[in-house]
Design an enzyme around this catalytic site. Structure first.
Site, PDB file in Angstrom:
ATOM      1  N   HIS A   1       6.883   1.234   3.912  1.00  0.00           N
ATOM      2  CA  HIS A   1       7.875   0.332   3.315  1.00  0.00           C
ATOM      3  C   HIS A   1       7.256  -1.051   3.096  1.00  0.00           C
ATOM      4  O   HIS A   1       7.819  -2.078   3.494  1.00  0.00           O
ATOM      5  CB  HIS A   1       9.116   0.221   4.203  1.00  0.00           C
ATOM      6  CG  HIS A   1      10.348  -0.167   3.432  1.00  0.00           C
ATOM      7  ND1 HIS A   1      11.595   0.356   3.706  1.00  0.00           N
ATOM      8  CD2 HIS A   1      10.531  -1.037   2.407  1.00  0.00           C
ATOM      9  CE1 HIS A   1      12.483  -0.178   2.882  1.00  0.00           C
ATOM     10  NE2 HIS A   1      11.848  -1.025   2.089  1.00  0.00           N
ATOM     11  N   GLN A   2       6.116  -1.070   2.439  1.00  0.00           N
ATOM     12  CA  GLN A   2       5.365  -2.306   2.247  1.00  0.00           C
ATOM     13  C   GLN A   2       5.314  -2.759   0.802  1.00  0.00           C
ATOM     14  O   GLN A   2       4.621  -3.729   0.479  1.00  0.00           O
ATOM     15  CB  GLN A   2       3.934  -2.132   2.773  1.00  0.00           C
ATOM     16  CG  GLN A   2       3.081  -1.173   1.943  1.00  0.00           C
ATOM     17  CD  GLN A   2       1.715  -0.931   2.531  1.00  0.00           C
ATOM     18  OE1 GLN A   2       1.583  -0.233   3.536  1.00  0.00           O
ATOM     19  NE2 GLN A   2       0.682  -1.495   1.916  1.00  0.00           N
ATOM     20  N   ALA A   3       6.053  -2.099  -0.080  1.00  0.00           N
ATOM     21  CA  ALA A   3       5.963  -2.443  -1.496  1.00  0.00           C
ATOM     22  C   ALA A   3       6.324  -3.904  -1.745  1.00  0.00           C
ATOM     23  O   ALA A   3       5.752  -4.560  -2.613  1.00  0.00           O
ATOM     24  CB  ALA A   3       6.858  -1.530  -2.322  1.00  0.00           C
TER      25      ALA A   3
ATOM     26  N   SER B   1      11.774   2.818  -3.584  1.00  0.00           N
ATOM     27  CA  SER B   1      13.089   2.177  -3.564  1.00  0.00           C
ATOM     28  C   SER B   1      13.771   2.346  -2.215  1.00  0.00           C
ATOM     29  O   SER B   1      13.700   1.476  -1.356  1.00  0.00           O
ATOM     30  CB  SER B   1      13.955   2.725  -4.693  1.00  0.00           C
ATOM     31  OG  SER B   1      15.181   2.036  -4.765  1.00  0.00           O
ATOM     32  N   ARG B   2      14.444   3.473  -1.997  1.00  0.00           N
ATOM     33  CA  ARG B   2      15.093   3.774  -0.732  1.00  0.00           C
ATOM     34  C   ARG B   2      14.877   5.245  -0.410  1.00  0.00           C
ATOM     35  O   ARG B   2      14.954   6.113  -1.275  1.00  0.00           O
ATOM     36  CB  ARG B   2      16.593   3.462  -0.787  1.00  0.00           C
ATOM     37  CG  ARG B   2      16.931   1.978  -0.740  1.00  0.00           C
ATOM     38  CD  ARG B   2      16.568   1.369   0.609  1.00  0.00           C
ATOM     39  NE  ARG B   2      16.916  -0.038   0.711  1.00  0.00           N
ATOM     40  CZ  ARG B   2      16.104  -1.047   0.423  1.00  0.00           C
ATOM     41  NH1 ARG B   2      14.871  -0.772  -0.029  1.00  0.00           N
ATOM     42  NH2 ARG B   2      16.490  -2.292   0.583  1.00  0.00           N
TER      43      ARG B   2
ATOM     44  N   ILE C   1      12.883  -4.160 -11.415  1.00  0.00           N
ATOM     45  CA  ILE C   1      11.686  -3.477 -10.925  1.00  0.00           C
ATOM     46  C   ILE C   1      11.296  -2.331 -11.855  1.00  0.00           C
ATOM     47  O   ILE C   1      10.120  -2.160 -12.195  1.00  0.00           O
ATOM     48  CB  ILE C   1      11.904  -2.968  -9.493  1.00  0.00           C
ATOM     49  CG1 ILE C   1      12.129  -4.150  -8.535  1.00  0.00           C
ATOM     50  CG2 ILE C   1      10.705  -2.139  -9.028  1.00  0.00           C
ATOM     51  CD1 ILE C   1      12.534  -3.744  -7.132  1.00  0.00           C
TER      52      ILE C   1
ATOM     53  N   ASP D   1       6.834   5.198  -0.342  1.00  0.00           N
ATOM     54  CA  ASP D   1       6.795   3.977   0.457  1.00  0.00           C
ATOM     55  C   ASP D   1       8.020   3.886   1.360  1.00  0.00           C
ATOM     56  O   ASP D   1       8.111   2.979   2.177  1.00  0.00           O
ATOM     57  CB  ASP D   1       6.732   2.740  -0.452  1.00  0.00           C
ATOM     58  CG  ASP D   1       6.534   1.456   0.331  1.00  0.00           C
ATOM     59  OD1 ASP D   1       5.584   1.393   1.137  1.00  0.00           O
ATOM     60  OD2 ASP D   1       7.340   0.520   0.157  1.00  0.00           O
TER      61      ASP D   1
ATOM     62  N   GLU E   1      13.460   6.546   8.187  1.00  0.00           N
ATOM     63  CA  GLU E   1      12.364   5.656   8.584  1.00  0.00           C
ATOM     64  C   GLU E   1      12.745   4.674   9.683  1.00  0.00           C
ATOM     65  O   GLU E   1      11.876   4.140  10.386  1.00  0.00           O
ATOM     66  CB  GLU E   1      11.869   4.859   7.378  1.00  0.00           C
ATOM     67  CG  GLU E   1      12.852   3.838   6.849  1.00  0.00           C
ATOM     68  CD  GLU E   1      12.336   3.117   5.615  1.00  0.00           C
ATOM     69  OE1 GLU E   1      12.281   1.887   5.634  1.00  0.00           O
ATOM     70  OE2 GLU E   1      11.983   3.802   4.633  1.00  0.00           O
TER      71      GLU E   1
END
Length: 335
Positions: A294-296, A232-233, A154, A257, A262
């Site tokens: 969190h839609q990447a 990422s996280r 990535i 993201d 979350e």
């Protein structure tokens, strides 16, 4: 074999149904897999979890007691799974080791461009027919110094896009990626990368060594007008420290993201109930911060690859085989 899939998004449902049709029995739930929802899988040999599942020892114990033998997670990351507990319980655990890195890299750049050019604020104003340019001044990406923390698949894709914009590339990782070097990337230590970069993007997994990689001191090393992107996280960034940096007037744009707390919030509708997380609420109150849910990974290509890998995980488990996605090969009997 019967499968219960947790945390299924509306757009995933037809794709999952089509993939498993004629192969295995499939039921889908929109709730996430936790200790409280694990009893719903009573008597079901295979469960498929989403990235926001909480698969701690308690949840895995409930699954094992109910007869589940395989947990196959529809994500690459697995920091939410207690692998030691799974091993002790005889569970097999699998993930998706690969899906389109372009999906995440492109979304990371969408966040970077949006916060740099104040797109959210501009769009909100335009809906009210306010077409002033006050407060919308951005910067050319061309000529920026872009720091890529984590240069795996990535990170490499993110760097390729950055190269296309005409940026200077800095990288930080435990190993150098030759393809990134060929793009002209210079590997430096983390402190130098943070100090020199106009844009910092995070692409490392969440491990004990990377938790709060971007903390208060790291944020203080960054340029006051730098951009920060995390796709990422969430745990890579100390959210409370980020709030303090923003309160102090640092960072001209932040695109997130992911968020470290979350679970139970992202992928849910909180428009009526609101949220009780004061840190997240504070982050979202800053006009230079853009948060997505969190839609990447959430493109048709990537989700299709995730589902294909999940089907293969189930097929291989039923046949008594492991594959490159297997994290724990359980000792329990195959259904």
């Amino acid at each position: 074999m019967e499968i219960l899939a947790y945390g299924v998004q509306a757009d995933e449902r037809p794709m999952l149904s089509e993939a498993f049709e004629g192969r295995h029995g499939l039921r889908m739930l929109d709730v996430f897999l936790t200790e409280d929802t694990a009893p719903l899988a009573e008597g079901v040999p295979v469960v498929s979890s989403s990235v926001n599942a909480v698969l701690d020892r308690a949840a895995l114990t409930r699954l094992a007691e109910g007869g589940t033998r395989l947990v196959t997670q529809r994500s690459t990351g697995f920091n939410n799974i207690d692998l030691d507990a799974a091993r002790e319980l005889g569970l097999t655990v699998a993930r998706v080791s690969y899906y389109s890195p372009y999906a995440v890299a492109e979304h990371a750049w969408a966040l970077a461009l949006a916060v740099n050019r104040r797109i959210t604020r501009a769009a909100s104003r335009a809906r009210e027919f306010d077409f002033r340019l006050d407060g919308l001044l951005g910067r050319d990406v061309h000529g920026m110094t872009v720091g890529v923390i984590g240069t795996g698949k990535i990170g490499e894709c993110f760097a390729r896009i950055a190269h296309g914009f005409g940026t200077e590339l800095l990288g930080w990782d435990i190993a150098q990626n030759q393809d990134c070097l060929d793009l002209g990337m210079t590997y430096v230590d983390r402190d130098e990368l943070l100090a020199r970069s106009d844009l910092v993007s995070l692409h490392v997994p969440l491990l004990p060594a990377t938790e709060h990689l971007i903390d208060g001191p790291a944020l203080a090393r960054m340029k006051p007008d730098a951009l920060l992107v995390n796709s990422s996280r969430g745990g890579l960034v100390d959210s409370a420290a980020l709030v303090e940096a923003l309160r102090a007037g640092r960072l001209s744009g932040v695109g997130l993201d992911v968020y470290e707390e979350e679970t139970g919030v992202f992928f849910t509708d909180r428009s009526v109930r609101g949220i009780t997380d004061d840190v997240l609420a504070r982050l979202m109150s800053f006009p230079q911060v853009l948060v997505t849910s969190h839609q990447a990974y959430f493109t048709r290509t990537a989700v299709g690859q995730i589902i294909d890998a999940t089907v293969r995980n189930v097929d291989d488990f039923a046949a008594g085989r492991s594959n490159e996605n297997t994290l724990v090969a359980g000792s329990g009997d195959r259904p």
